[in-house]
Design a protein around this motif. Structure first.
Motif, PDB file in Angstrom:
ATOM      1  N   CYS A 197      57.377  84.315  -7.998  1.00 44.21           N
ATOM      2  CA  CYS A 197      58.316  83.849  -7.137  1.00 44.21           C
ATOM      3  C   CYS A 197      58.740  82.418  -7.059  1.00 44.21           C
ATOM      4  CB  CYS A 197      57.527  84.336  -5.700  1.00 44.21           C
ATOM      5  SG  CYS A 197      58.734  84.065  -4.467  1.00 44.21           S
ATOM      6  N   VAL A 198      59.768  81.694  -6.645  1.00 46.55           N
ATOM      7  CA  VAL A 198      59.999  80.443  -6.566  1.00 46.55           C
ATOM      8  C   VAL A 198      59.910  79.803  -5.185  1.00 46.55           C
ATOM      9  CG1 VAL A 198      61.470  78.370  -7.476  1.00 46.55           C
ATOM     10  CG2 VAL A 198      60.966  80.449  -8.776  1.00 46.55           C
ATOM     11  N   TYR A 199      59.538  78.636  -4.818  1.00 46.12           N
ATOM     12  CA  TYR A 199      59.300  78.318  -3.529  1.00 46.12           C
ATOM     13  C   TYR A 199      59.806  76.900  -3.334  1.00 46.12           C
ATOM     14  CZ  TYR A 199      55.985  82.048  -3.234  1.00 46.12           C
ATOM     15  OH  TYR A 199      55.495  83.037  -3.321  1.00 46.12           O
ATOM     16  N   ALA A 200      60.413  76.386  -2.104  1.00 44.14           N
ATOM     17  CA  ALA A 200      60.759  75.015  -1.973  1.00 44.14           C
ATOM     18  C   ALA A 200      60.121  74.671  -0.650  1.00 44.14           C
ATOM     19  CB  ALA A 200      62.183  74.834  -1.614  1.00 44.14           C
ATOM     20  N   ASP A 236      60.312  80.950   5.877  1.00 46.10           N
ATOM     21  CA  ASP A 236      59.588  81.458   6.797  1.00 46.10           C
ATOM     22  C   ASP A 236      58.548  80.413   6.860  1.00 46.10           C
ATOM     23  OD1 ASP A 236      58.074  82.741   8.399  1.00 46.10           O
ATOM     24  OD2 ASP A 236      56.950  83.783   6.968  1.00 46.10           O
ATOM     25  N   ASN A 237      58.490  79.663   8.186  1.00 48.14           N
ATOM     26  CA  ASN A 237      57.720  78.658   8.602  1.00 48.14           C
ATOM     27  C   ASN A 237      57.812  77.566   7.444  1.00 48.14           C
ATOM     28  OD1 ASN A 237      56.417  79.730  10.734  1.00 48.14           O
ATOM     29  ND2 ASN A 237      55.125  81.062   9.486  1.00 48.14           N
ATOM     30  N   GLY A 238      58.982  77.076   7.140  1.00 50.34           N
ATOM     31  CA  GLY A 238      59.341  75.845   6.399  1.00 50.34           C
ATOM     32  C   GLY A 238      59.129  76.084   4.857  1.00 50.34           C
ATOM     33  N   ILE A 239      58.994  77.314   4.579  1.00 50.44           N
ATOM     34  CA  ILE A 239      58.836  77.641   2.892  1.00 50.44           C
ATOM     35  C   ILE A 239      59.993  78.534   2.648  1.00 50.44           C
ATOM     36  CG2 ILE A 239      57.444  78.407   1.320  1.00 50.44           C
ATOM     37  CD1 ILE A 239      54.930  77.807   3.006  1.00 50.44           C
ATOM     38  N   LEU A 240      60.644  77.999   1.746  1.00 50.53           N
ATOM     39  CA  LEU A 240      61.875  78.830   1.234  1.00 50.53           C
ATOM     40  C   LEU A 240      61.258  79.719   0.130  1.00 50.53           C
ATOM     41  CD1 LEU A 240      65.390  77.894   0.523  1.00 50.53           C
ATOM     42  CD2 LEU A 240      63.875  79.023  -1.391  1.00 50.53           C
ATOM     43  N   SER A 241      61.667  80.978  -0.161  1.00 52.91           N
ATOM     44  CA  SER A 241      61.000  81.810  -1.108  1.00 52.91           C
ATOM     45  C   SER A 241      62.086  82.503  -1.826  1.00 52.91           C
ATOM     46  CB  SER A 241      59.782  82.465  -1.028  1.00 52.91           C
ATOM     47  OG  SER A 241      60.169  83.448   0.060  1.00 52.91           O
ATOM     48  N   LEU A 242      62.228  82.573  -2.969  1.00 55.28           N
ATOM     49  CA  LEU A 242      63.083  83.589  -3.720  1.00 55.28           C
ATOM     50  C   LEU A 242      62.731  84.032  -5.221  1.00 55.28           C
ATOM     51  CD1 LEU A 242      65.018  82.162  -6.277  1.00 55.28           C
ATOM     52  CD2 LEU A 242      65.895  80.808  -4.283  1.00 55.28           C
ATOM     53  N   LYS A 243      63.303  85.293  -5.653  1.00 58.54           N
ATOM     54  CA  LYS A 243      62.768  85.814  -6.845  1.00 58.54           C
ATOM     55  C   LYS A 243      64.106  85.876  -7.555  1.00 58.54           C
ATOM     56  CE  LYS A 243      58.868  88.718  -5.091  1.00 58.54           C
ATOM     57  NZ  LYS A 243      58.271  89.868  -5.079  1.00 58.54           N
ATOM     58  N   ALA A 248      73.428  85.597 -11.419  1.00 62.45           N
ATOM     59  CA  ALA A 248      73.079  84.281 -11.414  1.00 62.45           C
ATOM     60  C   ALA A 248      73.271  83.491  -9.924  1.00 62.45           C
ATOM     61  CB  ALA A 248      73.714  83.068 -12.216  1.00 62.45           C
ATOM     62  N   HIS A 249      72.379  82.915  -9.477  1.00 61.56           N
ATOM     63  CA  HIS A 249      72.394  82.244  -7.973  1.00 61.56           C
ATOM     64  C   HIS A 249      71.816  80.946  -7.999  1.00 61.56           C
ATOM     65  CE1 HIS A 249      73.045  86.228  -6.262  1.00 61.56           C
ATOM     66  NE2 HIS A 249      71.856  86.867  -7.045  1.00 61.56           N
ATOM     67  N   LYS A 250      72.130  80.225  -7.017  1.00 60.43           N
ATOM     68  CA  LYS A 250      72.128  78.572  -6.979  1.00 60.43           C
ATOM     69  C   LYS A 250      72.105  78.196  -5.431  1.00 60.43           C
ATOM     70  CE  LYS A 250      72.211  74.076  -9.032  1.00 60.43           C
ATOM     71  NZ  LYS A 250      72.776  73.285 -10.226  1.00 60.43           N
ATOM     72  N   ILE A 251      71.088  77.607  -5.377  1.00 60.93           N
ATOM     73  CA  ILE A 251      70.813  76.847  -3.696  1.00 60.93           C
ATOM     74  C   ILE A 251      70.459  75.498  -3.886  1.00 60.93           C
ATOM     75  CG2 ILE A 251      70.459  78.913  -2.760  1.00 60.93           C
ATOM     76  CD1 ILE A 251      67.291  78.150  -2.575  1.00 60.93           C
ATOM     77  N   GLY A 252      70.939  74.712  -2.866  1.00 61.98           N
ATOM     78  CA  GLY A 252      70.328  73.236  -2.871  1.00 61.98           C
ATOM     79  C   GLY A 252      69.713  73.142  -1.629  1.00 61.98           C
ATOM     80  N   SER A 253      68.950  71.909  -1.601  1.00 64.79           N
ATOM     81  CA  SER A 253      67.986  71.717  -0.232  1.00 64.79           C
ATOM     82  C   SER A 253      67.793  70.390  -0.273  1.00 64.79           C
ATOM     83  CB  SER A 253      66.823  72.363  -0.258  1.00 64.79           C
ATOM     84  OG  SER A 253      65.829  71.988  -1.201  1.00 64.79           O
TER      85      SER A 253
END
Length: 298
Positions: A163-166, A192-199, A205-210
């Motif tokens: 998993c990957v987190y921010a 969830d509770n300030g932790i972003l997670s994704l697989k 392909a997907h991309k998000i910024g933060s």
């Protein structure tokens, strides 16, 4: 700490930095940090084994995606206006050998001057003594040409994660904690509770910024936390994103953890830089959530 010249996967003029715990492998011929791992441990950075030992072919119609960790100029949306093509990336930043300087147990990669941006870049790579920590400072130096607004962008390609987190800041500038940068959001994206997670999605392909200052890649036996503190009251590229996560589709099973510096208009003689700290952690298959909270110091 030691630095030793080695042959790595067919690249004869490569270098390995090591301390009592970890090692990093630098390949100037392709301008990348190609590996970061515990000594004798699991590889974390993704590599394309089909390109082992090869050098970039500027005449190739297909982009040579070697893997590893590199730097590009941001925002990508301005490449076409500046370089006359939108893809592949500017060759000086992505597809030419770099010079190397070794001094005081650190390696610095040095580029030529990019003909479009008029920028030379430096990547200073060090390991902290007796700690599982690597620091990379990427510096852009404006050498010639008209003033240019730009951001330092670092891209680390890592292997298939569990998993990957921010770590999303409490007062995120984004209402949902992120901004969407691909046509679709990852189906398994959660905050969830300030932790972003994704697989990684195997099919798209997907991309998000933060506005995160900490990203985390979790593997089977090891984790890589990457830190680059966000600066307040400045403007970042890509809808004000200081950190980004990209996930690639099969057959090249990798994810990218990316950081960006604030946008700055560089005049000749001026510099800007971005420092990213990479920390390795050993993990187990049990209590993943507890381990993630501990690593992210939440």
């Amino acid at each position: 700490m030691t630095i030793k010249k080695i042959n790595y996967q067919g690249w004869e003029d490569s270098y390995i930095l090591s301390n009592s715990q970890i090692e990093a492998i630098v390949v100037p011929e392709i301008g990348r940090i190609m590996q970061f791992r515990f000594q004798g441990g699991e590889n974390t950075f993704w590599e394309d084994s089909q390109l082992y030992g090869k050098i970039p072919n500027l005449k190739s119609e297909e982009w040579n995606n070697f893997g590893g960790d590199k730097t590009w100029p941001a925002p990508q949306s301005e490449w076409e206006e500046i370089t006359k093509i939108s893809w592949p990336p500017p060759t000086t930043f992505d597809s030419v050998p770099l010079k190397i300087q070794i001094q005081n147990n650190e390696i610095t990669l040095i580029s030529e001057i990019d003909p479009f941006y008029g920028i030379r870049f430096y990547r200073q790579i060090t390991l902290e003594a007796n700690q599982p920590i690597m620091k990379v400072t990427t510096t852009f130096e404006k050498v010639k040409g008209d003033s240019q607004q730009v951001s330092v962008w670092t891209i680390a390609q890592l292997n298939e994660p569990v998993c990957v987190y921010a770590a999303i800041p409490q007062n995120s500038i984004f209402p949902q904690g992120y901004n969407q940068q691909s046509d679709e959001l990852p189906a398994n994206l959660k905050v969830d509770n300030g932790i972003l997670s994704l697989k990684r999605d195997r099919n798209k392909a997907h991309k998000i910024g933060s506005d995160a200052s900490t990203l985390l890649w979790l593997g089977e036996t090891v984790a890589v936390r990457m830190d680059s503190p966000r600066i307040d009251k400045v403007i970042y590229p890509d809808n004000n994103s200081s950190a980004e996560i990209y996930t690639n589709y099969d057959p090249k099973a990798y994810v990218e953890l990316e950081f960006l510096s604030p946008l700055k208009t560089l005049q000749v003689g001026e510099k800007m830089d971005l420092t990213v700290t990479y920390t390795l952690f050993k993990t187990t298959s049990e209590n993943v959530e507890t381990q993630v909270l501990k690593i992210l110091e939440r």
